[in-house]
Design a protein around this motif. Structure first.
Motif, PDB file in Angstrom:
ATOM      1  N   THR A 185      32.950  33.637  35.256  1.00  0.00           N
ATOM      2  CA  THR A 185      32.647  33.770  36.662  1.00  0.00           C
ATOM      3  C   THR A 185      31.724  32.636  37.070  1.00  0.00           C
ATOM      4  N   ASN A 192      34.293  43.176  28.653  1.00  0.00           N
ATOM      5  CA  ASN A 192      33.560  42.072  28.055  1.00  0.00           C
ATOM      6  C   ASN A 192      32.304  41.748  28.873  1.00  0.00           C
ATOM      7  N   GLN A 221      33.058  46.630  44.214  1.00  0.00           N
ATOM      8  CA  GLN A 221      34.315  47.107  43.631  1.00  0.00           C
ATOM      9  C   GLN A 221      35.251  47.544  44.741  1.00  0.00           C
ATOM     10  N   ALA A 270      35.297  40.477  44.148  1.00  0.00           N
ATOM     11  CA  ALA A 270      35.713  41.780  43.637  1.00  0.00           C
ATOM     12  C   ALA A 270      35.249  41.959  42.198  1.00  0.00           C
ATOM     13  N   LEU A 271      34.611  43.048  41.970  1.00  0.00           N
ATOM     14  CA  LEU A 271      34.156  43.334  40.609  1.00  0.00           C
ATOM     15  C   LEU A 271      35.170  44.295  39.986  1.00  0.00           C
ATOM     16  N   PRO A 272      35.345  44.163  38.730  1.00  0.00           N
ATOM     17  CA  PRO A 272      36.253  45.116  38.097  1.00  0.00           C
ATOM     18  C   PRO A 272      35.674  46.524  38.093  1.00  0.00           C
ATOM     19  N   GLN A 273      36.520  47.455  38.050  1.00  0.00           N
ATOM     20  CA  GLN A 273      36.064  48.842  38.011  1.00  0.00           C
ATOM     21  C   GLN A 273      35.235  49.077  36.771  1.00  0.00           C
ATOM     22  N   GLU A 274      34.310  49.949  36.884  1.00  0.00           N
ATOM     23  CA  GLU A 274      33.450  50.246  35.733  1.00  0.00           C
ATOM     24  C   GLU A 274      34.315  50.747  34.583  1.00  0.00           C
ATOM     25  N   PRO A 330      26.842  43.372  38.027  1.00  0.00           N
ATOM     26  CA  PRO A 330      27.603  42.935  36.859  1.00  0.00           C
ATOM     27  C   PRO A 330      26.693  42.273  35.828  1.00  0.00           C
ATOM     28  N   ILE A 347      36.357  49.112  32.999  1.00  0.00           N
ATOM     29  CA  ILE A 347      37.428  48.167  32.718  1.00  0.00           C
ATOM     30  C   ILE A 347      36.846  46.880  32.175  1.00  0.00           C
ATOM     31  N   ASP A 348      35.687  46.588  32.716  1.00  0.00           N
ATOM     32  CA  ASP A 348      35.040  45.354  32.259  1.00  0.00           C
ATOM     33  C   ASP A 348      34.638  45.520  30.795  1.00  0.00           C
TER      34      ASP A 348
END
Lengths: 655, 310
Positions: free
Chosen positions: A362, A355, A326, A346-350, A379, A352-353
């Motif tokens: 991905t 789905n 992140q 880049a992983l989305p912020q916790e 993830p 925010i994800d």
């Protein structure tokens, strides 16, 4: 202790003979005389005048002295010069270079390996020309090799000749001649005999000899030889392409049957006619991926050593790392510092994800990364589908993640012995809390704080796994100077599995091989090719004072080898290497014209300037003579004298 | 062999014509045929001397007195007997060579040394008896084994022969100890013959003292060395243990030509030494080999040395 010759035991019969003589010795005869008066005076005068009087005119004494003198003389190993024999010392130089392994046809005989022919010639020479000589045998490896030195027992000399093997590396032609020259420098009665097929690299006539030199060139006809001169595989955008260069060194056009294997499976074949002395380049495109490619010229030609070649698919020199984070600048920089090619995902912020099940969005990376680093919670898409497969066959490093935490309040970490911990101490590192997770089956704690595992490592399904059970953000570890070191060690530990190739190396050369610090044993294992056919035994790696040398000699027999290193845990690390024959040996042509010249110099008596100046050993004229031992003769004489003594004892008279 | 055969009769006849050649004039008590150192009553004219009152008138030479007018008396030689002592060495070393039973003297084989010595002694004794000398005989080894009282006249011949014949071979010989015995030395001045091989353990110096003692007893000494041919020229070879006949001790010798040569040298040296000792004292020394005949010995050697006169 050993006994050179039991024949000498026969002379032991003289011992009972002497005993018998003393048993049968006659005593003084009693003779009555009127008076001793005069005799006493006679003896007194004789003894007083000459103390050695008793020694005079005693035949027995003289005979015994003679016998003793003969025996002593015999022990001095006297010899006579007699014409028609060999020298006292014969230095045989065997050309054991790779070309000797070729099969050739001596005129009028069935085909025979040149080396066998050479061995036979050498044995014949010892038998006929060097009957009573001391034999020194030199062969050529990367360095001159003294097989036996001044051996008197010709049985052992023959054994040594039988033990000769062809050496496929760069043979030390002139160095060996030079050694032979040095060995015979101060000897007045020595000769050097060079046995060769005429394939001689360099200028042998530049070496100066003081002893006579004979060159025995094998009477052989050059057969045909097709050789793989070059072979390589390269990655191109369109796929892998292999290129091979085949050369025909014989004097007739030949049909070459070419096979290409990938990891042992036949991929392509090709056939082409090659003109005499010409080279042909064969190109194969779109090859399937394989670890090791093997090119092979099918069919039998006279020189086997250059009929195979190996190529290794190019590994990424720099590991590719897929970093899922992140956002972690320290970690990213640390990974880049290892020299790796870091691909950041880049992983989305916790939170925010929204789905979690959306894995389709991905895509799996096109090229398999060498290492996947997951910073923080993994993830959700990684737990299924292609991603799961990818993770299963790739080393994974996870850092932190969600879950219960245990406060350790900055306790001092305890380190287990592990490569990742090699250069670090975690001194002054504050770790507030660690994740309280159930350890997976593969895991072994390598760092623990107050009995709570902080870092775990292990191997799952053959792939390395490393987990930091704390979030980097919650410690000051990234600020410590040890952090980049830990990252480097972690990356090299995680990516070290799998073979690395050392490439194509000439047999017998020295190559630098990275030796892992914990390696306890290492050896070369023949994997394929000629080495496998010849059943080359595992070769122990060279060791020095500080353990296994980084500089290792490539095995002398051509073929595919693996340099296997094992650590104390039994873990194997191997480097693949191809040992290739010296290309010079495959270039059959005319015999080296200068070879004949080395004998000439010595024969003409043109001595080197150095010799004339030093004026060292005057050349003796025993060049065509040999030594004949007199021991047998002397022993027989001594025996004869003992028999004569018997006669004297029989008579019972002193004279 | 009986005592009569010690000397063959024809040999005795020849001996009767001989006389002992003693160089000395001796004074005896009895009349003999031997000229005395003194003047006496023999028929042999010696000298004139002036008459002194008291002289025997019968000796006055009237013829001279008539021619010269001066009184002279004639003097005559005195003839007296000679005391002859015969010493025969009967030690074991003398009993060597040949055999005692050899009846005839001859060249065929060397006779026993002792027998030869006895014959010589008998010959000398016979000559002396025939010349009206007095003869005494002794046989000795390391002591005086036997002595014969003084004999006179031809009638005593058989007694002399018998004594010599019966003298047995003894043990170790030692002239000095034998002559050291009481009564061994001749009492009267005269001639002493010693028949021996002179293998004296004590050596030449002892010999010298004996001879001096004999000279002191006013003896004219004749030394007769009797040697067997084996001793003069040994025919030995090989490794031998030489056993001394008197002492029975052995000596191991490897005989070589060199050793034999040095033996001969040593023998000559020894004889020269004895001869020197003898001549220093005016004593005769002769060497005889037992393979000689008596004729060679007496007429050759002894007569040649002037010891026997024809």
């Amino acid at each position: 202790m050993g006994i050179g010759s039991w024949l000498g035991l026969w002379f032991g019969l003289s011992i009972p003979a002497i005993l018998a003589m003393y048993l049968l010795k006659r005593k003084f005869l009693d003779t009555k005389v009127p008076s001793h008066l005069l005799w006493q005076r006679v003896l007194k005068n004789l003894e007083a005048n000459r103390p050695w009087q008793k020694l005079q005119n005693r035949l027995l004494l003289w005979l015994q002295l003679l016998a003793a003198a003969l025996l002593v003389f015999a022990l001095m190993k006297p010899y006579l010069w007699s014409s028609g024999g060999g020298k006292e010392h014969v230095v045989l130089v065997a050309d054991t270079s790779g070309s000797m392994s070729a099969v050739s046809m001596p005129s009028g005989q069935p085909s025979q390996e040149r080396l066998e022919q050479l061995k036979q010639e050498m044995k014949d020479y010892i038998k006929q020309e060097a009957k009573n000589s001391d034999v020194t045998l030199l062969s050529m490896n990367a360095e001159p090799n003294v097989v036996i030195s001044r051996e008197k027992d010709h049985g052992r000399a023959n054994e040594a000749i039988d033990s000769l093997q062809a050496y496929f590396g760069k043979a030390s032609y002139n160095e060996t001649l030079s050694l032979a020259s040095a060995l015979t420098r101060d000897e007045s009665d020595a000769e050097v005999v060079v046995f060769t097929d005429g394939q001689w690299k360099g200028d042998p006539s530049s070496i100066l000899f003081q002893a006579p030199v004979k060159v025995v060139t094998l009477d052989s006809e050059a057969g045909f030889n097709l050789g793989l001169q070059q072979f390589g595989v390269k990655d191109e955008s369109s796929g892998k392409t292999a290129v091979a260069v085949v050369k025909n060194s014989s004097k007739a056009a030949k049909q070459a049957e070419f096979n290409l294997y990938g990891d042992g499976k036949l991929i392509k074949t090709s056939s082409a006619e090659i003109k005499p002395g010409a080279s042909l380049t064969l190109t194969f495109r779109d090859l399937p991926a394989a670890e090791v490619y093997r090119a092979e010229l099918e069919g039998s030609d006279d020189y086997q050593a250059d009929n195979e070649a190996y190529a290794f698919s190019q590994h990424n020199e720099t590991p590719r790392i897929l970093l899922m984070t992140q956002g972690n600048l320290f970690l990213e920089k640390g990974l880049q510092l290892t020299g790796a090619e870091v691909v950041k995902m880049a992983l989305p912020q916790e939170g925010i994800d929204a789905n979690p099940g959306d894995a389709s969005g991905t895509a799996v990376p096109e090229k398999q990364p060498d290492l996947i680093v997951i910073d923080g919670a993994a993830p959700a898409f990684t737990a299924q589908g292609e991603w799961k497969k990818l993770l299963d066959r790739t080393p994974v490093w996870t850092l932190g993640g969600g879950g219960n935490k245990v406060n350790v309040n900055g306790g001092q970490p305890r380190l287990a012995n592990h490569p990742v911990n090699r250069y670090v101490s975690y001194n002054g590192v504050y770790i507030g809390s660690v994740l309280d997770r159930k350890l997976p089956d593969w895991a072994t704690p390598i760092v623990s704080i107050e009995n709570h595992p902080a870092i775990i490592a292990g191997t799952e399904k053959g792939e390395q796994r490393l987990s930091f059970l704390f979030n980097l953000q919650e410690t000051d570890f990234p600020l410590s100077s040890e952090f980049p070191i830990v990252v480097h060690e972690a990356v090299s530990w995680l990516t070290e599995s799998g073979g690395k190739s050392l490439g194509r190396l000439t047999a017998g050369t020295r190559v630098e091989i990275p030796i892992a610090a914990d390696t306890v044993s290492a050896h070369w294992v023949a994997k394929d090719g000629m080495a496998r056919e010849m059943k080359v035994q595992n070769l122990e790696a060279e060791t020095g004072e500080k353990g296994i040398n980084a500089l290792q000699q490539v095995p002398p027999v051509p073929g595919l080898y693996a340099f296997e290193q094992r650590n104390s845990a039994g873990k194997k690390l191997e480097y693949l290497a191809e040992s290739a024959a010296d290309p010079y040996e495959a270039q059959w042509g005319e015999a080296n014209a200068k070879l004949a010249a080395i004998g000439q110099i010595a024969k003409d008596g043109k001595e080197t300037p150095a010799t004339t100046v030093s004026d060292s050993v005057p050349a003796k004229s025993h060049s065509d003579e040999r030594q004949v031992s007199l021991i047998t003769l002397l022993a027989s004489l001594a025996l004869l004298i003992i028999l004569v003594e018997w006669g004297v004892y029989q008579r019972g008279r002193s004279i | 062999m009986t005592s009569a055969h010690l000397l063959p009769p024809d040999w005795m006849v020849r001996l009767e014509r001989l006389a002992l050649g003693s160089g000395r004039r001796v004074a005896g008590t009895l009349q003999g045929k031997r000229r005395s150192s003194r003047l006496g009553s023999s028929l042999e004219f010696a000298d004139y001397r002036s008459y002194a009152p008291g002289d025997d008138i019968r000796r006055f030479d009237w013829g001279v007195y008539s021619r010269t007018g001066k009184p002279f008396v004639r003097q005559f030689m005195d003839e007296q007997e000679l005391m002859v002592s015969l010493y025969v060495d009967c030690s074991a070393s003398m009993d060597f060579g040949g055999s005692l039973s050899d009846g005839k003297p001859g060249r065929e084989a060397a006779v026993n040394k002792l027998l030869f010595a006895k014959r010589l002694a008998a010959s000398i004794g016979y000559i002396a008896l025939c010349s009206y000398e007095r003869v005494g005989a002794y046989c000795y080894s390391d002591r005086l084994d036997g002595r014969l009282p003084v004999l006179r006249g031809r009638g005593s011949t058989m007694r002399l022969f018998q004594f010599l014949h019966d003298a047995p071979p003894g043990g170790e010989g030692s002239l000095s100890s034998a002559l050291g015995e009481p009564g061994a030395m001749p009492r009267l001045p005269g001639m002493t013959w010693i028949f021996s091989d002179f293998w004296l353990g004590e050596g030449e110096s002892a010999m010298g003292s004996i001879l001096s003692r004999l000279a002191g007893a006013r003896q004219e000494v004749v030394l007769v060395q009797v040697l067997s041919p084996e001793e003069i020229n040994p025919d030995l070879s090989g490794d031998l243990r030489l056993v001394d006949s008197e002492l029975n001790t052995g000596k191991e010798v490897a005989i070589t030509g060199r050793v034999l040569q040095s033996y001969r040298d040593e023998l000559e040296h020894y004889q020269n030494e004895l001869r020197k000792i003898a001549s220093e004292r005016g004593i005769s020394f002769v060497t005889l080999s037992s393979d000689m005949t008596l004729q060679e010995a007496v007429f050759g050697v002894l007569a040649g040395a002037g010891l026997v006169r024809v």
